[in-house]
Design a protein around this motif. Structure first.
Motif, PDB file in Angstrom:
ATOM      1  N   TRP A   1      41.432  32.986  42.735  1.00 28.48           N
ATOM      2  CA  TRP A   1      39.984  33.094  42.583  1.00 28.48           C
ATOM      3  C   TRP A   1      39.548  33.871  41.344  1.00 28.48           C
ATOM      4  N   GLY A   2      40.490  34.159  40.451  1.00 28.15           N
ATOM      5  CA  GLY A   2      40.141  34.811  39.200  1.00 28.15           C
ATOM      6  C   GLY A   2      39.775  36.274  39.338  1.00 28.15           C
ATOM      7  N   ASP A   3      40.163  36.928  40.419  1.00 26.51           N
ATOM      8  CA  ASP A   3      39.822  38.340  40.613  1.00 26.51           C
ATOM      9  C   ASP A   3      40.543  39.212  39.588  1.00 26.51           C
ATOM     10  N   THR A   4      39.816  40.147  39.022  1.00 29.01           N
ATOM     11  CA  THR A   4      40.423  41.154  38.148  1.00 29.01           C
ATOM     12  C   THR A   4      40.217  42.558  38.688  1.00 29.01           C
ATOM     13  N   SER A   5      39.380  42.686  39.714  1.00 29.06           N
ATOM     14  CA  SER A   5      39.174  43.978  40.362  1.00 29.06           C
ATOM     15  C   SER A   5      38.894  43.744  41.830  1.00 29.06           C
ATOM     16  N   VAL A   6      39.148  44.786  42.650  1.00 21.22           N
ATOM     17  CA  VAL A   6      38.959  44.661  44.091  1.00 21.22           C
ATOM     18  C   VAL A   6      38.861  46.057  44.695  1.00 21.22           C
ATOM     19  N   LYS A   7      38.007  46.202  45.699  1.00 20.27           N
ATOM     20  CA  LYS A   7      37.936  47.442  46.455  1.00 20.27           C
ATOM     21  C   LYS A   7      39.074  47.426  47.468  1.00 20.27           C
TER      22      LYS A   7
END
Length: 698
Positions: free
Chosen positions: A669-675
């Protein structure tokens, strides 16, 4: 994500199941069509709709080929609520949408082998070592494996060596290229030719035989020897490039969100990695009804009852009756009407396929779905073929089959001695037989299922009060006692799901010390994570799917018990080794313990309790070491912080929630950051030397 056996099964399941001459190519430049009646079109649409409903598919494409002409062809879409309308057309243009065909690819491999047999370059009953000089195993019996045994699933190979075989948007073929190396350390689960148990590795070996003998890349040979001569222009492999991949029907996650996924690419092409349109697949099936692709002797040999060469029930057959390549050469409702039906199903994690052929009547049907289950697709295809026969005046008895008439009877006293533990790769139970003719079944692997008591009947079976299923305990020629089950499950508007085969085998006593058993029982509850999977591997999502499924079935799986001397179906060999050697079952393997590492069929896994917490220092790096193994961490004290990751090309990361479901993915999903979630885990994967820079914000 709990339990090493669940991890093993998830990994192995990424597993990823003909006489008039066809004078005109099945798919020539000008496609021949003669639409069936409106009633038949409606019936086909209904059958496919129910297959989609039962299997939860989001898209389907189907086609019926009769005597070189397409009489039915269509597509159906079930719109996932999360997908935008603009995406829906991408599920596949009517008549032209490509779908993964999974294990139906095995029919192309089988046909390729048979083409080489016709040319005198391969002999079915010659050993595989005659064609693959580098093929070796840690079991001297491997030299007895013949080419025929690869095609009828009787090689005795463990089943599926699937490391990096199932990928997203990555046409890497290393899973095929490294198969011989992986097999070199493996043992066989049975003597070659002893019995047929579905085996993916056998067909990857067959692909290698085709390449070695032909001197060509597998798809190049398939295209030149099989597809082009009969005009099939819409059958491909992942290596055919983005233009092909962009034609693939969309796939999405199996959860409630139904998020879109990258392209499904399988690195064991001849085992399960090909794509086709429904029309191309149906026309390929049609080519087995004549001599345009293979000789009559080849198609006849493929349709012969290969299953009968080894141990097999001496009873009516269900949905599995192996030929060469074919899952079944007998199938309801055709078998009951004296008509042969050839069946091959295929399932990847995202696509599901069915191909059915009626050789005598020059008919073939294909049903392909995004999501779903191949068995339901097979039943839908059978409905189309049955309708087509009746339109030709061939009357079929489609009534539901029933168990033979029998009544409660006095049981032979000798059957009491067949009490004991019965199992296979995925299921184990304790069977207790009393002198009064009662068989009590206690589930070990599905502890949430209550005990069931069956009564002895005059035909030698045990049945429950409903009479829906019959069980027999059969002493076979190899000295083992098999648990045979026969049942029929009607599916409204779709047909009958038939089961009639050996499900389990009596597990030999295996005495180990109490300490060894206790140590393995404890280890079997420990989570383990894969180390050797590429960043593009579908296993990372499959682990999440398995966790979701485990939550749904937790009531059934809670309180799992182990057969003394075993962990699941694997026999305890020593405090550090498990080996599967029961004479039944697919996707088996070995487990070896080496400190915090578990080697499962030669692939490394790390125990979750040995993982370190991720550093909360901003600007820190995590580097993939020379082994190329993925780097796993626990969230630990970083819970609630937002983690931003910078990483190189051909690398990626995944973050899991505390319940094992996927929270974020750079690849998907192209995530580059996450909590970061409480109790979660993080994995970084890439080539050796890849560096991931990690920064945190509260």
């Amino acid at each position: 994500m709990r339990g090493i056996l669940k991890k093993r099964l998830a990994a192995l399941g990424l597993a990823l199941t003909m006489s008039v001459s066809l004078a005109v190519p099945a798919m020539a430049a000008e496609v021949k069509r003669a639409p069936a009646s409106e009633a038949r079109q409606k019936s086909a649409q209904t059958a496919v709709g129910y297959a989609m409903q039962y299997g939860g598919a989001i898209g389907a494409s189907y086609a019926l080929w009769e005597d070189g002409v397409f009489t039915i062809s269509g597509e159906q879409i079930n719109t996932p609520s999360s997908l935008k309308d603009s995406h829906m057309a991408m599920l596949g243009a009517v008549g032209g949408g490509l779908y993964g065909i999974g294990s139906v690819s095995k029919m192309y491999t089988t046909a390729a082998v048979m083409k080489l047999v016709e040319a005198g370059k391969v002999k079915l009953d010659s050993p595989v070592t005659a064609y693959l000089k580098d093929f070796k195993m840690a079991d001297s019996r491997y030299t007895k494996i013949t080419v025929r045994m690869l095609l009828n699933h009787s090689s005795g190979l463990m089943g599926t060596s699937s490391t990096n075989a199932f990928l997203f948007n990555d046409d890497d073929q290393q899973a095929t290229d490294e198969l011989l190396e992986r097999l070199s350390t493996q043992k066989l689960k049975a003597a070659p030719g002893a019995f047929s148990a579905y085996c993916n590795d056998g067909f990857t070996l067959a692909q290698l035989v085709v390449e070695a003998v032909s001197g060509k890349d597998f798809m190049d040979y398939v295209r030149s020897a099989l597809l082009t001569p009969v005009g099939l222009a819409n059958t491909y492999a992942p290596s055919d490039g983005d233009e092909v991949l962009n034609r693939l029907a969309l796939t999405c996650t199996a959860d409630a969100q139904q998020r879109l996924l990258p392209k499904d690419t399988i690195g064991i092409v001849g085992t399960g990695g090909m794509y086709a349109t429904a029309e191309d697949l149906a026309a390929f099936g049609g080519a087995f009804t004549g001599t345009s692709m293979l000789s009559a002797s080849s198609t006849s040999a493929m349709a012969s009852p290969e299953y009968d060469r080894g141990i097999w029930p001496d009873e009516p057959l269900g949905m599995v009756s192996y030929g060469l390549g074919w899952d079944a050469v007998e199938f309801w409702p055709f078998e009951q009407n004296g008509i042969q039906c050839l069946v091959k199903g295929g399932d990847t994690l995202r696509y599901h396929a069915a191909l059915l052929v009626l050789p005598e009547y020059n008919m073939a049907a294909a049903v392909l779905t995004s999501g779903g289950v191949s068995v339901y697709n097979e039943l839908a295809a059978a409905q189309m073929l049955a309708d087509a026969l009746e339109a030709k005046g061939v009357k079929l008895d489609r009534s539901e089959p029933a168990l033979p008439t029998a009544s409660p009877a006095t049981m032979p006293a000798s059957l009491v001695g067949e009490s004991g533990y019965y199992g296979t790769t995925t299921q184990q139970l304790k069977a207790t037989i009393s002198a009064d003719g009662k068989l009590t079944l206690h589930q070990m692997s599905m502890a949430g299922i209550p005990d069931q008591t069956l009564t002895y009947y005059s035909d030698g079976s045990f049945r429950d009060s409903t009479g829906a299923a019959a069980v027999k305990l059969v002493k076979e020629s190899n000295g083992s006692t098999y648990f045979y089950q026969r049942s029929y499950a009607p599916l409204p508007n779709l047909g009958v799901l038939s089961t009639s085969d050996y499900l389990l085998v009596k597990m030999p006593e295996n005495k180990v010390s109490a300490e060894t058993q206790a140590a393995w029982d404890k280890l079997a509850t420990v989570s383990a994570v894969p180390l050797a999977e590429k960043y593009s591997s579908q296993l990372y999502l499959a682990l999440s799917d398995a966790s979701s499924a485990a939550q749904v079935t937790s009531a059934l799986t809670a309180g799992v018990e182990y057969v003394p001397g075993y962990v699941g179906g694997e026999r305890i060999v020593s405090p550090t080794e498990l080996l599967y050697d029961l004479p039944i079952g697919r996707d088996a393997g070995t487990v070896t313990v080496d400190g915090n590492l578990l080697w499962i069929n030669g692939a490394p896994y790390q125990t979750e309790n040995s993982l370190k917490n991720i550093s909360t220092k901003s600007g820190a790096y995590s580097t993939i070491q020379s082994t190329g193994y993925a780097r796993w961490y626990k969230v630990g004290a970083a819970v609630g912080k937002t983690m931003a990751v910078t990483f190189p090309e051909d690398a990626g990361f995944y973050v899991y929630n505390g319940d094992g479901t996927l929270a974020a993915s750079s690849l998907l999903w192209g995530d580059t950051s996450v909590k970061l979630p409480e109790g979660g885990m993080i994995v970084f994967a890439g080539d050796s030397g890849a560096r991931f820079q990690i920064n945190f914000a509260s």
